[in-house]
Design a protein around this motif. Structure first.
Motif, PDB file in Angstrom:
ATOM      1  N   LEU A  78       2.505   4.948  -0.462  1.00 44.63           N
ATOM      2  CA  LEU A  78       2.035   6.331  -0.550  1.00 44.63           C
ATOM      3  C   LEU A  78       2.769   6.993  -1.703  1.00 44.63           C
ATOM      4  O   LEU A  78       4.004   6.981  -1.762  1.00 44.63           O
ATOM      5  CB  LEU A  78       2.300   7.069   0.758  1.00 44.63           C
ATOM      6  CG  LEU A  78       1.810   8.515   0.830  1.00 44.63           C
ATOM      7  CD1 LEU A  78       0.300   8.569   0.716  1.00 44.63           C
ATOM      8  CD2 LEU A  78       2.276   9.173   2.126  1.00 44.63           C
TER       9      LEU A  78
ATOM     10  N   ASN B  89      -9.922   5.871   3.342  1.00 42.50           N
ATOM     11  CA  ASN B  89      -9.244   5.619   2.074  1.00 42.50           C
ATOM     12  C   ASN B  89      -8.964   4.138   1.851  1.00 42.50           C
ATOM     13  O   ASN B  89      -8.896   3.684   0.722  1.00 42.50           O
ATOM     14  CB  ASN B  89      -7.940   6.406   2.009  1.00 42.50           C
ATOM     15  CG  ASN B  89      -7.620   6.869   0.602  1.00 42.50           C
ATOM     16  OD1 ASN B  89      -8.447   6.775  -0.292  1.00 42.50           O
ATOM     17  ND2 ASN B  89      -6.426   7.378   0.398  1.00 42.50           N
TER      18      ASN B  89
ATOM     19  N   ARG C  87      -2.906   6.668  -3.472  1.00 42.75           N
ATOM     20  CA  ARG C  87      -2.490   5.280  -3.328  1.00 42.75           C
ATOM     21  C   ARG C  87      -2.343   4.666  -4.720  1.00 42.75           C
ATOM     22  O   ARG C  87      -2.719   5.264  -5.721  1.00 42.75           O
ATOM     23  CB  ARG C  87      -3.504   4.507  -2.480  1.00 42.75           C
ATOM     24  CG  ARG C  87      -3.593   4.979  -1.037  1.00 42.75           C
ATOM     25  CD  ARG C  87      -2.296   4.737  -0.287  1.00 42.75           C
ATOM     26  NE  ARG C  87      -2.342   5.255   1.082  1.00 42.75           N
ATOM     27  CZ  ARG C  87      -1.380   5.077   1.994  1.00 42.75           C
ATOM     28  NH1 ARG C  87      -0.280   4.397   1.662  1.00 42.75           N
ATOM     29  NH2 ARG C  87      -1.489   5.578   3.205  1.00 42.75           N
ATOM     30  N   TRP C  88      -1.816   3.448  -4.748  1.00 44.59           N
ATOM     31  CA  TRP C  88      -1.451   2.864  -6.044  1.00 44.59           C
ATOM     32  C   TRP C  88      -2.616   2.690  -7.020  1.00 44.59           C
ATOM     33  O   TRP C  88      -2.413   2.826  -8.230  1.00 44.59           O
ATOM     34  CB  TRP C  88      -0.705   1.533  -5.838  1.00 44.59           C
ATOM     35  CG  TRP C  88      -1.577   0.409  -5.351  1.00 44.59           C
ATOM     36  CD1 TRP C  88      -1.809   0.035  -4.077  1.00 44.59           C
ATOM     37  CD2 TRP C  88      -2.332  -0.484  -6.179  1.00 44.59           C
ATOM     38  NE1 TRP C  88      -2.669  -1.026  -4.012  1.00 44.59           N
ATOM     39  CE2 TRP C  88      -2.997  -1.372  -5.303  1.00 44.59           C
ATOM     40  CE3 TRP C  88      -2.518  -0.634  -7.545  1.00 44.59           C
ATOM     41  CZ2 TRP C  88      -3.845  -2.389  -5.765  1.00 44.59           C
ATOM     42  CZ3 TRP C  88      -3.349  -1.640  -8.007  1.00 44.59           C
ATOM     43  CH2 TRP C  88      -4.009  -2.514  -7.113  1.00 44.59           C
TER      44      TRP C  88
ATOM     45  N   SER D 166      -9.665   4.390  -4.378  1.00 44.05           N
ATOM     46  CA  SER D 166      -9.059   5.206  -3.319  1.00 44.05           C
ATOM     47  C   SER D 166      -9.215   6.669  -3.680  1.00 44.05           C
ATOM     48  O   SER D 166      -9.434   7.013  -4.845  1.00 44.05           O
ATOM     49  CB  SER D 166      -7.586   4.857  -3.126  1.00 44.05           C
ATOM     50  OG  SER D 166      -6.848   5.150  -4.300  1.00 44.05           O
TER      51      SER D 166
ATOM     52  N   ASN E 202       0.832  -1.218   0.000  1.00 45.02           N
ATOM     53  CA  ASN E 202       0.000   0.000   0.000  1.00 45.02           C
ATOM     54  C   ASN E 202       0.861   1.261   0.000  1.00 45.02           C
ATOM     55  O   ASN E 202       0.809   2.075   0.919  1.00 45.02           O
ATOM     56  CB  ASN E 202      -0.922  -0.008   1.221  1.00 45.02           C
ATOM     57  CG  ASN E 202      -2.072   0.978   1.055  1.00 45.02           C
ATOM     58  OD1 ASN E 202      -2.473   1.303  -0.050  1.00 45.02           O
ATOM     59  ND2 ASN E 202      -2.599   1.458   2.175  1.00 45.02           N
TER      60      ASN E 202
ATOM     61  N   GLU F 114      -4.485  12.166   5.370  1.00 46.35           N
ATOM     62  CA  GLU F 114      -5.208  11.284   4.454  1.00 46.35           C
ATOM     63  C   GLU F 114      -6.607  10.987   4.986  1.00 46.35           C
ATOM     64  O   GLU F 114      -6.798  10.819   6.188  1.00 46.35           O
ATOM     65  CB  GLU F 114      -4.426   9.984   4.272  1.00 46.35           C
ATOM     66  CG  GLU F 114      -5.050   9.038   3.261  1.00 46.35           C
ATOM     67  CD  GLU F 114      -4.222   7.780   3.064  1.00 46.35           C
ATOM     68  OE1 GLU F 114      -4.512   7.021   2.115  1.00 46.35           O
ATOM     69  OE2 GLU F 114      -3.300   7.546   3.860  1.00 46.35           O
TER      70      GLU F 114
END
Length: 689
Positions: free
Chosen positions: A556, A610, A576-577, A675, A554, A606
């Motif tokens: 950043l 999320n 996020r990815w 996300s 996960n 954040e």
């Protein structure tokens, strides 16, 4: 009844010499009585002599000659007409006058008016001033008819009441009567004949001081609330005549008397018009009711005839449809206001039976469609419930694949229409046959994806679908949508392949989409390269790292190309990815996990949800996870036995990394929505779309 005087009888001899006048179509000239001009010598009436036919050839020749001469005397328009001609004329000439008048008293004014138009003799009798009592007696025979107005004589009043044509254009029938003006006028002519005015327009032609006084009075009443401007209907000729009459009056007394007289006349006209309208409406209602009764009798007679030929049941079914009208009773052959005869039935029998055959075909077709639609509805409900209980990480077939499968298509279409399919039976059949369909459908579709991968990566296998660097894209989308396995099995473009259409699907297309197709999918080189960079930035091996490994890491990510300062929407953009791969930022400059001492402050900015956007419980699959506490509460109440944990504990001893094993992101949602992106300015965050 009072008998006629010798003076009236003396006029009988002169009736044959009355001028052949064409009855006018206006009330002012049509109903005029003829004047009695003194006594005349009574002349005897002549009876027609009948010649007898004698035997013999010479007599036969004479007979044919007489017959030929008689045919020549008959007018062209009456030749070939059945029945005897001239009976009304002989009635007026041969029958005693007092008997004729006695008979006429039992008629209504409409009959008298039409009789007066038949022959010269009858017109002479009925239009005589001395026949007024006949008209009055006939009028009194009509129930509910208002008394005759003073400005109309009896024939004129009968003309207004019974002659239903427009007095302007002659259109017939015309039931729109302007009683106050003693005139019939259709809607087409009414706008020109009766223009609309308001009160001030009506008095515009008055002398200035009267106009100003009338206007001031109306305005004062308007301010008090006792008068509102309104429109009235006027007759232009009558209005002009009244204005001319008023202008000729010189003294105030004459004008007051004239206004009072005209106001009284108007009130009387309005009252009389109201009574006439009530009578006319009652007459029309009575006529309509009578016609409805005749139509009902005709319908029943037709039903009896249809019962003889075996079509009554279908006719009754067409009378009980869901439409707001009766198809059978409103048919042009049934709705006619005349009694049914043998000749009439034979003339409509074939057409009516053909119509009933078509009605039967349509009814059976509607029944077939409604039955199939109800079965599809039952299957649709059970399909959605089964899908909600399924782990969507394993590809699940769409409605098109289930509904068009051999078993369920046969169940819906080939089951007899009179055999009921219940919700319970549909549920049991779906639960028993769905695993068999999935076991056959899933390997075939996965093999399609493997073949797509092998075009760019020879030697690719099924296990490569789970790699984080295996990214597919849809060529139908603009911009192209990137997706991971098994997201493509829920992508809408994969269900738009028209080549999978079938005739049965086309009939009920609104229930389901087409079966799934991989025609629009390709392996994304650019997306796979971006994913590879992210995987390497997380210190993972691109050849073995899976999507789950990327979820666990996960990372950043910061998009330095989208950082902005100096405005309310400013700061550094983080994500996020899924957002880094699924949006336009994949072509920007991205930084991963290299934020030093600011990392904790950035993470504090954040959004708290999320990690759980579009996330589902990994055990029951139905519950949508909202946040960490929501997930732990759900696990404690519903899945404590499976986890072997104490359900009475307030908080489960699970770390954030361990918690991610108990939920998964919904693969039916696009990457860009898995996300949220956010901005960090050093003091707080601003959420981004």
């Amino acid at each position: 009844m009072p008998r006629r005087s010798q003076r009236i009888k003396g006029k009988v001899a002169s009736y044959t010499d009355v001028q052949d006048e064409v009855v006018s179509d206006t009330a002012d000239t049509d109903g005029e009585f003829q004047n009695d001009d003194g006594d005349e010598e009574e002349r005897p009436r002549k009876r027609a002599k009948r010649s007898t036919r004698s035997k013999g050839s010479s007599n036969n020749v004479d007979y044919h000659a007489a017959s030929s001469s008689k045919r020549r005397r008959i007018p062209e328009q009456f030749r070939g007409v059945r029945g005897k001609l001239g009976l009304l004329e002989r009635l007026a000439k041969d029958m005693p006058l007092d008997v004729i008048l006695e008979i006429f008293c039992y008629l209504d004014p409409g009959d008298l008016f039409r009789l007066a138009r038949t022959t010269k003799d009858l017109r002479g009798i009925l239009m005589s001033k001395s026949s007024e009592i006949v008209w009055r007696t006939a009028r009194e025979n009509v129930e509910g008819l208002p008394p005759r107005p003073e400005d109309l004589n009896e024939p004129q009043y009968a003309h207004l009441l019974y002659e239903s044509y427009c007095h302007v254009c002659g259109h017939k029938p015309c039931d729109s009567v302007f009683w106050s003006f003693h005139m019939r006028c259709c809607k087409k002519c009414a706008s020109d004949t009766f223009p609309r005015y308001d009160e001030l327009d009506l008095v515009a032609g008055l002398p200035p001081k009267y106009y100003e006084r009338f206007r001031d009075t109306l305005l004062r009443e308007q301010l008090k609330g006792s008068w509102r401007p309104s429109e009235v209907v006027c007759h232009t000729e009558i209005t002009a005549r009244y204005k001319a009459e008023f202008k000729t009056l010189r003294t105030r007394t004459d004008r007051k008397e004239w206004i009072a007289r005209k106001s009284n006349e108007r009130l009387m006209r309005v009252e009389h018009a109201s009574l006439c309208q009530e009578w006319l409406q009652a007459r029309l209602d009575q006529r309509s009711s009578k016609l409805d009764n005749i139509r009902e009798q005709r319908k029943e007679a037709i039903l009896e005839r249809l019962e003889e030929v075996g079509w009554r049941e279908e006719a009754e079914l067409s009378m009980n449809t869901v439409w707001p009208w009766d198809d059978f009773a409103s048919h042009k052959l049934v709705r006619q206001p005349k009694k049914l005869t043998d000749y009439g039935w034979n003339s409509i029998k074939t057409e009516l039976v053909e119509w009933l055959k078509k009605q039967k075909e349509d009814r059976l077709e509607r029944y077939r469609r409604s039955t199939l639609e109800r079965r599809y509805n039952l299957l649709d409900v059970e399909y959605l419930q089964a899908m909600s209980r399924h782990d969507l990480r394993d590809p699940f077939p769409g409605k098109g694949d289930i509904f068009t499968s051999e078993y369920f298509e046969g169940l819906i279409w080939d089951t007899p229409l009179d055999e009921e399919v219940t919700a319970e039976s549909m549920k049991s059949k779906l639960l028993s046959h769905l695993p068999l369909i999935i076991d056959k459908w899933r390997p075939a579709k996965i093999e399609k994806l493997v073949q797509i991968m092998q075009k760019s990566r020879p030697g690719a296998a099924v296990s490569d679908l789970h790699l984080a660097t295996t990214v597919f894209e849809c060529t139908e989308c603009s911009p192209r949508t990137l997706m991971y396995y098994p997201q493509m099995f829920y992508h809408s473009c994969c269900f738009n392949n028209p080549e999978t259409h079938s005739s049965r699907m086309a009939e009920f297309y609104y229930f389901f989409s087409n079966p799934w197709s991989s025609k629009s999918l390709v392996l994304s080189k650019f997306g796979s390269q971006v994913a590879k960079n992210i995987v390497e930035g997380c210190s993972l091996d691109p050849t073995t790292a899976t999507i789950q490994d990327l979820n666990n890491a996960n990372p950043l990510i910061e998009c330095t190309s989208c950082n902005s300062y100096g405005s309310w929407y400013s700061g550094r953009l983080f994500m996020r990815w899924p957002s880094a791969i699924g949006t336009e930022h994949r072509s920007h400059v991205l930084l991963l996990n290299s934020f030093g001492n600011e990392t904790q402050q950035i993470l504090a900015s954040e959004p708290s949800c999320n990690f759980f956007l579009t996330a589902h419980c990994a055990y029951c699959h139905e519950v949508r996870v909202q946040d960490m506490s929501n997930l732990q509460e759900h696990l404690r109440l519903c899945h404590s036995d499976a986890l072997g944990l104490d359900p009475d504990a307030c908080i489960f001893p699970l770390s954030a990394a361990e918690t991610q094993e108990h939920f998964y992101r919904n693969p039916a949602v696009e990457l860009s929505r898995l996300s949220k992106m956010f901005r960090y300015s050093g003091q707080g965050s601003v959420e981004s779309a």
